[in-house]
Design a protein around this motif. Structure first.
Motif, PDB file in Angstrom:
ATOM      1  N   GLU A 194      -8.934  -4.952-118.624  1.00 52.03           N
ATOM      2  CA  GLU A 194      -8.369  -4.812-117.293  1.00 52.03           C
ATOM      3  C   GLU A 194      -9.012  -5.844-116.386  1.00 52.03           C
ATOM      4  OE1 GLU A 194      -8.084  -0.902-115.605  1.00 52.03           O
ATOM      5  OE2 GLU A 194      -7.990   0.012-117.587  1.00 52.03           O
ATOM      6  N   LEU A 195      -8.177  -6.594-115.683  1.00 55.07           N
ATOM      7  CA  LEU A 195      -8.664  -7.619-114.784  1.00 55.07           C
ATOM      8  C   LEU A 195      -8.634  -7.121-113.345  1.00 55.07           C
ATOM      9  CD1 LEU A 195      -6.776 -10.719-116.245  1.00 55.07           C
ATOM     10  CD2 LEU A 195      -9.115 -10.007-116.709  1.00 55.07           C
ATOM     11  N   THR A 196      -9.563  -7.633-112.551  1.00 50.81           N
ATOM     12  CA  THR A 196      -9.555  -7.324-111.125  1.00 50.81           C
ATOM     13  C   THR A 196      -8.407  -8.104-110.481  1.00 50.81           C
ATOM     14  OG1 THR A 196     -10.970  -9.176-110.512  1.00 50.81           O
ATOM     15  CG2 THR A 196     -12.075  -7.097-111.125  1.00 50.81           C
ATOM     16  N   GLU A 197      -8.102  -7.776-109.242  1.00 53.00           N
ATOM     17  CA  GLU A 197      -7.055  -8.500-108.527  1.00 53.00           C
ATOM     18  C   GLU A 197      -7.377  -9.991-108.451  1.00 53.00           C
ATOM     19  OE1 GLU A 197      -4.012  -7.566-107.388  1.00 53.00           O
ATOM     20  OE2 GLU A 197      -4.419  -5.684-108.436  1.00 53.00           O
ATOM     21  N   ALA A 198      -8.639 -10.330-108.183  1.00 59.28           N
ATOM     22  CA  ALA A 198      -9.047 -11.733-108.093  1.00 59.28           C
ATOM     23  C   ALA A 198      -8.870 -12.440-109.436  1.00 59.28           C
ATOM     24  CB  ALA A 198     -10.493 -11.839-107.619  1.00 59.28           C
ATOM     25  N   GLU A 199      -9.221 -11.753-110.523  1.00 61.63           N
ATOM     26  CA  GLU A 199      -9.071 -12.345-111.850  1.00 61.63           C
ATOM     27  C   GLU A 199      -7.596 -12.527-112.195  1.00 61.63           C
ATOM     28  OE1 GLU A 199     -13.140 -10.655-113.959  1.00 61.63           O
ATOM     29  OE2 GLU A 199     -11.385  -9.357-113.842  1.00 61.63           O
ATOM     30  N   LEU A 200      -6.761 -11.545-111.820  1.00 60.07           N
ATOM     31  CA  LEU A 200      -5.327 -11.670-112.051  1.00 60.07           C
ATOM     32  C   LEU A 200      -4.752 -12.861-111.294  1.00 60.07           C
ATOM     33  CD1 LEU A 200      -4.178  -7.935-111.932  1.00 60.07           C
ATOM     34  CD2 LEU A 200      -4.082  -9.475-113.902  1.00 60.07           C
ATOM     35  N   GLU A 201      -5.197 -13.053-110.059  1.00 59.85           N
ATOM     36  CA  GLU A 201      -4.740 -14.195-109.269  1.00 59.85           C
ATOM     37  C   GLU A 201      -5.166 -15.505-109.917  1.00 59.85           C
ATOM     38  OE1 GLU A 201      -5.603 -14.026-105.062  1.00 59.85           O
ATOM     39  OE2 GLU A 201      -5.149 -11.889-105.026  1.00 59.85           O
ATOM     40  N   ALA A 202      -6.407 -15.545-110.426  1.00 57.46           N
ATOM     41  CA  ALA A 202      -6.895 -16.762-111.082  1.00 57.46           C
ATOM     42  C   ALA A 202      -6.075 -17.067-112.323  1.00 57.46           C
ATOM     43  CB  ALA A 202      -8.376 -16.617-111.435  1.00 57.46           C
ATOM     44  N   VAL A 203      -5.752 -16.034-113.100  1.00 54.72           N
ATOM     45  CA  VAL A 203      -4.953 -16.216-114.307  1.00 54.72           C
ATOM     46  C   VAL A 203      -3.559 -16.690-113.931  1.00 54.72           C
ATOM     47  CG1 VAL A 203      -3.876 -15.036-116.263  1.00 54.72           C
ATOM     48  CG2 VAL A 203      -6.242 -14.534-115.660  1.00 54.72           C
TER      49      VAL A 203
ATOM     50  N   SER B 117     -31.502 -17.714-140.875  1.00 50.06           N
ATOM     51  CA  SER B 117     -31.026 -17.004-142.057  1.00 50.06           C
ATOM     52  C   SER B 117     -29.997 -15.926-141.690  1.00 50.06           C
ATOM     53  CB  SER B 117     -32.209 -16.359-142.796  1.00 50.06           C
ATOM     54  OG  SER B 117     -32.763 -15.312-142.007  1.00 50.06           O
ATOM     55  N   THR B 118     -29.633 -15.862-140.425  1.00 51.79           N
ATOM     56  CA  THR B 118     -28.690 -14.850-139.957  1.00 51.79           C
ATOM     57  C   THR B 118     -27.475 -15.522-139.347  1.00 51.79           C
ATOM     58  OG1 THR B 118     -30.531 -13.360-139.480  1.00 51.79           O
ATOM     59  CG2 THR B 118     -28.434 -12.847-138.449  1.00 51.79           C
ATOM     60  N   VAL B 119     -26.295 -14.991-139.652  1.00 48.40           N
ATOM     61  CA  VAL B 119     -25.050 -15.453-139.047  1.00 48.40           C
ATOM     62  C   VAL B 119     -24.651 -14.421-138.001  1.00 48.40           C
ATOM     63  CG1 VAL B 119     -22.612 -15.962-139.436  1.00 48.40           C
ATOM     64  CG2 VAL B 119     -24.319 -16.618-141.149  1.00 48.40           C
ATOM     65  N   TYR B 120     -24.379 -14.888-136.802  1.00 51.94           N
ATOM     66  CA  TYR B 120     -24.015 -14.009-135.697  1.00 51.94           C
ATOM     67  C   TYR B 120     -22.535 -14.168-135.389  1.00 51.94           C
ATOM     68  CZ  TYR B 120     -29.040 -13.807-135.065  1.00 51.94           C
ATOM     69  OH  TYR B 120     -30.381 -13.624-135.262  1.00 51.94           O
ATOM     70  N   ILE B 121     -21.871 -13.056-135.164  1.00 57.34           N
ATOM     71  CA  ILE B 121     -20.471 -13.065-134.779  1.00 57.34           C
ATOM     72  C   ILE B 121     -20.344 -12.310-133.468  1.00 57.34           C
ATOM     73  CG2 ILE B 121     -18.141 -12.317-135.360  1.00 57.34           C
ATOM     74  CD1 ILE B 121     -18.959 -12.536-138.323  1.00 57.34           C
ATOM     75  N   ASN B 122     -19.762 -12.955-132.473  1.00 54.39           N
ATOM     76  CA  ASN B 122     -19.522 -12.320-131.189  1.00 54.39           C
ATOM     77  C   ASN B 122     -18.085 -11.813-131.182  1.00 54.39           C
ATOM     78  OD1 ASN B 122     -19.778 -11.513-128.510  1.00 54.39           O
ATOM     79  ND2 ASN B 122     -19.025 -13.464-127.759  1.00 54.39           N
ATOM     80  N   VAL B 123     -17.925 -10.505-131.063  1.00 49.47           N
ATOM     81  CA  VAL B 123     -16.599  -9.905-131.010  1.00 49.47           C
ATOM     82  C   VAL B 123     -16.225  -9.723-129.542  1.00 49.47           C
ATOM     83  CG1 VAL B 123     -15.172  -7.945-131.678  1.00 49.47           C
ATOM     84  CG2 VAL B 123     -17.035  -8.703-133.183  1.00 49.47           C
ATOM     85  N   PRO B 124     -15.278 -10.522-129.049  1.00 47.48           N
ATOM     86  CA  PRO B 124     -14.899 -10.415-127.638  1.00 47.48           C
ATOM     87  C   PRO B 124     -14.017  -9.199-127.379  1.00 47.48           C
ATOM     88  CG  PRO B 124     -13.573 -12.086-128.716  1.00 47.48           C
ATOM     89  CD  PRO B 124     -14.561 -11.589-129.739  1.00 47.48           C
ATOM     90  N   VAL B 125     -13.798  -8.930-126.112  1.00 50.52           N
ATOM     91  CA  VAL B 125     -12.925  -7.837-125.701  1.00 50.52           C
ATOM     92  C   VAL B 125     -11.511  -8.137-126.186  1.00 50.52           C
ATOM     93  CG1 VAL B 125     -11.902  -6.693-123.697  1.00 50.52           C
ATOM     94  CG2 VAL B 125     -14.301  -7.347-123.654  1.00 50.52           C
TER      95      VAL B 125
END
Length: 105
Positions: free
Chosen positions: A77-86, A63-71
């Motif tokens: 801010e991404l880490t260096e490793a995340e920036l490299e992956a992107v 009976s409940t609708v859930y909404i996930n609000v992402p960043v």
């Protein structure tokens, strides 16, 4: 391990957790209250979140609708490793028994 294999393992691990919640109400409550400890207990292995938090919500109330609000990506801010992956064009979300790995793919 290649991307497809990692993704398959992630999906299997997530389904194992969900099935356990459906079968065992006390596990579901433990997972919501203490997600890291509950997953470690289920898997028998430590969970490495790489400095991230793990939040679990019980969304089984039909009976409940859930909404996930992402960043907002503009505020993220991404880490260096995340920036490299992107930059490399590979990003994935991998839920493993040893950690949750986030990257593009």
């Amino acid at each position: 391990m290649d991307f497809k294999e990692a993704q398959s393992n992630s999906e299997k691990n997530l389904q194992t957790i969900i099935n356990k919640c459906w079968e065992d109400d006390s596990f579901k409550h433990e997972l919501v209250a203490n997600p890291v400890q509950a997953i470690e207990k289920l898997s028998g292995k430590p969970l490495d979140l790489k400095g991230k938090k793990l939040v679990v919500m019980d969304q089984t109330d039909p009976s409940t609708v859930y909404i996930n609000v992402p960043v907002n990506p503009e505020n993220m801010e991404l880490t260096e490793a995340e920036l490299e992956a992107v930059a490399g064009g590979k990003f994935s979300l991998e839920l493993t028994w040893t950690g949750i790995c986030i990257g593009w793919g």
